[in-house]
Design a protein around this motif. Structure first.
Motif, PDB file in Angstrom:
ATOM      1  N   TRP A  58       0.652  -1.244   0.059  1.00 56.37           N
ATOM      2  CA  TRP A  58       0.039  -0.070   0.058  1.00 56.37           C
ATOM      3  C   TRP A  58       0.949   1.145   0.183  1.00 56.37           C
ATOM      4  O   TRP A  58       0.655   2.053  -0.830  1.00 56.37           O
ATOM      5  N   ARG A  59       1.715   1.311   0.798  1.00 52.83           N
ATOM      6  CA  ARG A  59       2.680   2.490   0.838  1.00 52.83           C
ATOM      7  C   ARG A  59       3.554   2.913  -0.298  1.00 52.83           C
ATOM      8  O   ARG A  59       3.440   4.113  -0.865  1.00 52.83           O
ATOM      9  N   LYS A  99      -6.056   1.516   8.176  1.00 52.89           N
ATOM     10  CA  LYS A  99      -4.528   1.500   7.870  1.00 52.89           C
ATOM     11  C   LYS A  99      -4.449   2.318   6.408  1.00 52.89           C
ATOM     12  O   LYS A  99      -3.325   2.877   6.413  1.00 52.89           O
ATOM     13  N   LYS A 102      -4.483   5.880   6.749  1.00 50.90           N
ATOM     14  CA  LYS A 102      -3.453   6.743   7.797  1.00 50.90           C
ATOM     15  C   LYS A 102      -2.232   6.432   6.789  1.00 50.90           C
ATOM     16  O   LYS A 102      -1.443   7.692   6.885  1.00 50.90           O
ATOM     17  N   ILE A 103      -1.918   5.551   6.079  1.00 49.86           N
ATOM     18  CA  ILE A 103      -0.508   5.517   5.074  1.00 49.86           C
ATOM     19  C   ILE A 103      -0.791   6.617   4.205  1.00 49.86           C
ATOM     20  O   ILE A 103       0.165   7.442   3.979  1.00 49.86           O
ATOM     21  N   GLU A 106       0.247   9.975   5.888  1.00 48.27           N
ATOM     22  CA  GLU A 106       1.626   9.899   6.153  1.00 48.27           C
ATOM     23  C   GLU A 106       2.307  10.317   4.738  1.00 48.27           C
ATOM     24  O   GLU A 106       3.422  10.910   4.949  1.00 48.27           O
ATOM     25  N   GLU A 107       1.699   9.913   3.787  1.00 49.52           N
ATOM     26  CA  GLU A 107       2.364  10.264   2.341  1.00 49.52           C
ATOM     27  C   GLU A 107       2.124  11.391   1.768  1.00 49.52           C
ATOM     28  O   GLU A 107       2.225  11.840   0.637  1.00 49.52           O
TER      29      GLU A 107
END
Length: 776
Positions: A58-59, A99, A102-103, A106-107
């Motif tokens: 995902w990230r 999740k 939230k990722i 963060e990105e």
């Protein structure tokens, strides 16, 4: 000292509260633009479904989206991923929507949430849980009491998980969608209001919106829900349609299509990079927001791929979509073209990060198969019933059902079904007779003469449930009766006394008993178990081109369906699902293979077809003409991409003919049409579920999918295109449709080709008849 420590603690708590308050933001819809923290904001968004991307990746994929120049991602929730069993919700691992959001935060990405309850997305049943169809009275996407009850329960659970992640609470969710493209299905605005109310009750306080195609917006728009428009080309025209239902507010394309999805047995789709760049530049120049559907398609793992209907077209496991980020998360030429475009439209303080490195790929050749389990040797206890039961009746969501009964002695006859959903192998006393294929509306097969009563087996595989349009109540298995007919098509006998064996497939390998595989009987469904070793946990593509049709699991994870008809012949296997050393692969194949073997590749095979394509709707020598004097209506279309409506005196008819006389380009021989609807005397669109093309003078079916059926396939991106590769017959061009029953017709709606002006019809004639036209 104690007092000093207390003061320090108080200061820390105050600072923490202050910091938390600063992280909260605002997002609003202004009269002319979106407002992020009070400032004008253009949404540069891309759709990415976390269900179609392995969770460990995902990230990486979100970093890819950010580096391309996006500031937002759109995220569908698929209800059937989160509530597989009524009342039992899953929000972990591959279903961990929190999740993913939230990722994204963060990105540096905002999120537009699309929770449903209906999604579409070429996903099984449009995201609905299959168990809704256990209720025989079910009416999806209506105010049906049980349906609404389940919708509310689901959306309240969504709120518990995701409402805390809204921007006004310190998160990154800036908008939430109400339902999805409802105007393409119905016009009950009370229903839309109820879904909206459930989302508010669930705790969502950011702006709510709905989306639809340009012509469907009028059906589901409410003034109290913000509207955005979906389209695949011609933004100027589509935004004009949006302005007709919503006079102010920022312009936004909710789904902009850079490519398209694939269906089994049809060519792979591609989208022009040049067109995509040009049209997104137009939107940016006009400060219009957009979401690219898809920026990264990924893979429809498991048995979650859906289907369109009519005609029934189940979709492939690969959801590559010709998106800017391909199925394996790699950059494409389209990606770099868009990155270059977006770099010129960054907002104050924005910069593009470096493009992340691609995930490593590998090829594997050491597969070894050493065990086999025949379905016939692994049947569960049967469920007996006088009439056939659907898969839902059997409390089964996915997989296959073996139906078994006895047919009496008698002469050669036809075994005929009302319908079979979706693909079936037919056996008489273990002798394989052939297949039933819903894609081809083939629901009968010839039985040989029988000197005595014999055992009949009907092995039915369920493919994806319909995810779009009026056929969504798509129960699986044998639908209705099975009968024997004589040579005159008279019913001899209705078959009764059925045994039902459920073969459940899906997220996990079924519990079967394997034995050494020395000989595999042809046309026997079964499971093949093999092993392979790897040292590198790198991605790869399993090559299934030497297998037939079925499902694959690796290390217990269901990768999806395969089918050698194509267009895709490979299946994406993420390296994060491998383990160093020995790995297990299980292949379920409906037809069986004598020498099971496999390899894997570093690149996919996305466009190889292994079955004859649809034949033209005419014979080689067939020519058809009607005198101009017989035309019921004549006229000219405008040279534009918008829907155009033609009205005439109401009349009853079963057969409709559009005769195109010329195009808007001088001497151009081609005719193209994206969609056609007929209108009844009340101005309503006549349902197209029984339509059938019975004649088309010309269709391009070699170089592209230009079949005449595309004019009623619900997709504005697919078209009827007359021949252009091997021959280019001149005008006039005729298209004749059997409406399936007598209809009161007072006009029609015509959607020209959207991606190009080529082939747009200028002058036309309309013919209507109660009986089939004489020359046909």
């Amino acid at each position: 000292m104690l007092k000093r420590n207390g003061l320090i603690l108080l200061f820390v708590l105050l600072m923490a509260g202050s910091s938390n308050a600063q992280t909260k933001g605002t997002f609003a819809i202004g009269d002319q633009s979106f407002l992020l923290n009070g400032k004008d904001f253009v949404i540069r968004c891309g759709e990415m479904h976390f269900a179609r991307v392995p969770e460990p990746y995902w990230r990486h994929r979100l970093k890819m989206a950010k580096a391309m120049g996006l500031n937002t991602v759109c995220a569908y929730l698929f209800w059937n991923m989160h509530e597989k069993t009524p009342g039992q919700f899953t929000w972990t691992d591959q279903s961990d929507a929190v999740k993913f959001c939230k990722i994204a935060q963060e990105e540096g990405l905002y999120v537009i949430l699309r929770p449903g309850p209906y999604a579409c997305a070429e996903w099984e049943f449009g995201g609905f849980p299959w168990w809704l169809l256990k209720d025989k009275s079910m009416q999806l996407r209506t105010t049906h009491p049980y349906y609404l009850e389940r919708c509310r329960n689901y959306l309240l659970e969504v709120g518990k998980q995701l409402a805390p992640l809204q921007i006004n609470k310190g998160g990154n969710i800036i908008m939430v969608q109400v339902e999805n493209e409802y105007g393409s299905y119905g016009s009950d605005k009370e229903y839309m209001g109820k879904v909206r109310d459930y989302l508010v009750e669930a705790g969502f306080s950011v702006p709510l919106f709905h989306c639809d195609g340009p012509s469907q917006l009028i059906e589901d728009h409410r003034d109290d829900i913000f509207a955005v428009v979906n389209f695949g080309s011609n933004p100027e025209s589509s935004f004009k349609a949006l302005r007709k239902v919503q006079s102010k507010g920022p312009l936004m394309c909710g789904e902009y299509y850079p490519g398209w999805f694939d269906s089994w047995g049809r060519p792979h789709h591609n989208g022009s990079s040049e067109r995509v760049v040009k049209e997104l530049a137009y939107m940016l120049d006009h400060k219009a927001s957009f979401s690219i559907y898809m920026v990264h398609g990924g893979t429809t793992f498991g048995l979650n791929s859906g289907a369109n209907c009519p005609p029934f077209l189940p979709q492939t496991t690969s959801y590559d979509y010709d998106a800017p980020i391909n199925e394996a998360g790699q950059v494409t030429d389209k990606y770099f073209a868009l990155r270059k475009l977006f770099s010129g439209y960054l907002q104050a303080g924005e910069s593009l990060p470096e493009v992340p490195e691609a995930m490593p790929m590998q090829a594997i050749s050491n597969f070894k198969f050493d065990a086999f389990a025949s379905v016939w040797s692994n049947l569960p206890a049967p469920i007996k019933a006088d009439s056939t039961m659907t898969m839902e009746d059997l409390n089964q969501g996915f997989g296959c059902v073996l139906y078994e009964t006895v047919v009496p002695a008698g002469p050669a006859s036809t075994l005929s079904f009302n319908e079979v959903h979706d693909f079936a192998l037919i056996y008489l006393n273990k002798t394989f007779l052939g297949v039933i294929d819903r894609r081809k509306n083939k629901f009968s097969i010839q039985l040989p003469a029988r000197a005595k009563a014999e055992n009949l087996k009907v092995f039915v595989e369920a493919m994806g449930r319909v995810n779009y349009g009026g056929y969504m109540h798509d129960r699986k298995g044998i639908i209705g009766q099975a009968v024997l007919k004589d040579q005159q098509n008279n019913v001899i006998k209705t078959l009764k006394g059925w045994k039902h064996y459920s073969i459940k497939l899906g997220d996990e390998n079924p519990p079967v008993k394997y034995s050494a595989a020395n000989y595999i009987e042809k046309n026997t469904p079964g499971f093949y178990k093999g092993r392979f070793q790897v040292q590198n946990l790198a991605d790869t593509y399993l090559d299934l081109s030497n297998w037939n049709k079925g499902v694959v699991w690796v290390n217990g994870r269901c990768l999806g369906r395969f089918w050698n008809v194509g267009p895709t012949q490979t299946m994406f296997l993420p390296g994060c699902w491998l383990k160093k050393g020995m790995n297990e692969v299980v292949v379920f194949d409906l037809f069986g293979v004598a020498k099971p073997a496999m390899r894997s590749l570093e690149k996919p095979i996305l466009d190889v077809l292994n079955e004859p394509q649809a034949k033209p709707h005419r014979t080689a020598s067939q020519q058809w003409t009607l005198p101009a004097s017989a035309a019921y209506a004549t006229g000219s279309f405008e040279n534009k991409a918008e829907w155009q409506t033609v009205n005439f005196k109401p009349t009853n008819a079963r057969y409709f003919c559009l005769e195109a006389l010329n195009s808007h380009k001088d001497n151009e021989p081609y005719a193209t049409v994206a969609e056609l609807y007929l209108i009844d005397s009340h101005g309503k669109e006549i349902p197209r579920n029984k339509w059938k093309v019975i004649y088309s003078d010309s269709e391009e079916i070699q170089a592209e999918d230009g079949k005449a059926d595309n004019v009623f396939d619900l997709q504005s991106t697919s078209i009827w295109h007359t021949q252009w590769e091997d021959a280019s017959p001149k005008y006039p061009h005729q298209l004749v449709i059997d409406l399936g029953a007598m209809q009161n017709v007072s006009g029609f709606k015509y959607l020209p080709r959207q991606d190009s002006p080529n082939g747009r019809i200028k002058d036309y004639r309309i013919f209507l008849s109660n009986t089939v036209f004489k020359d046909l």
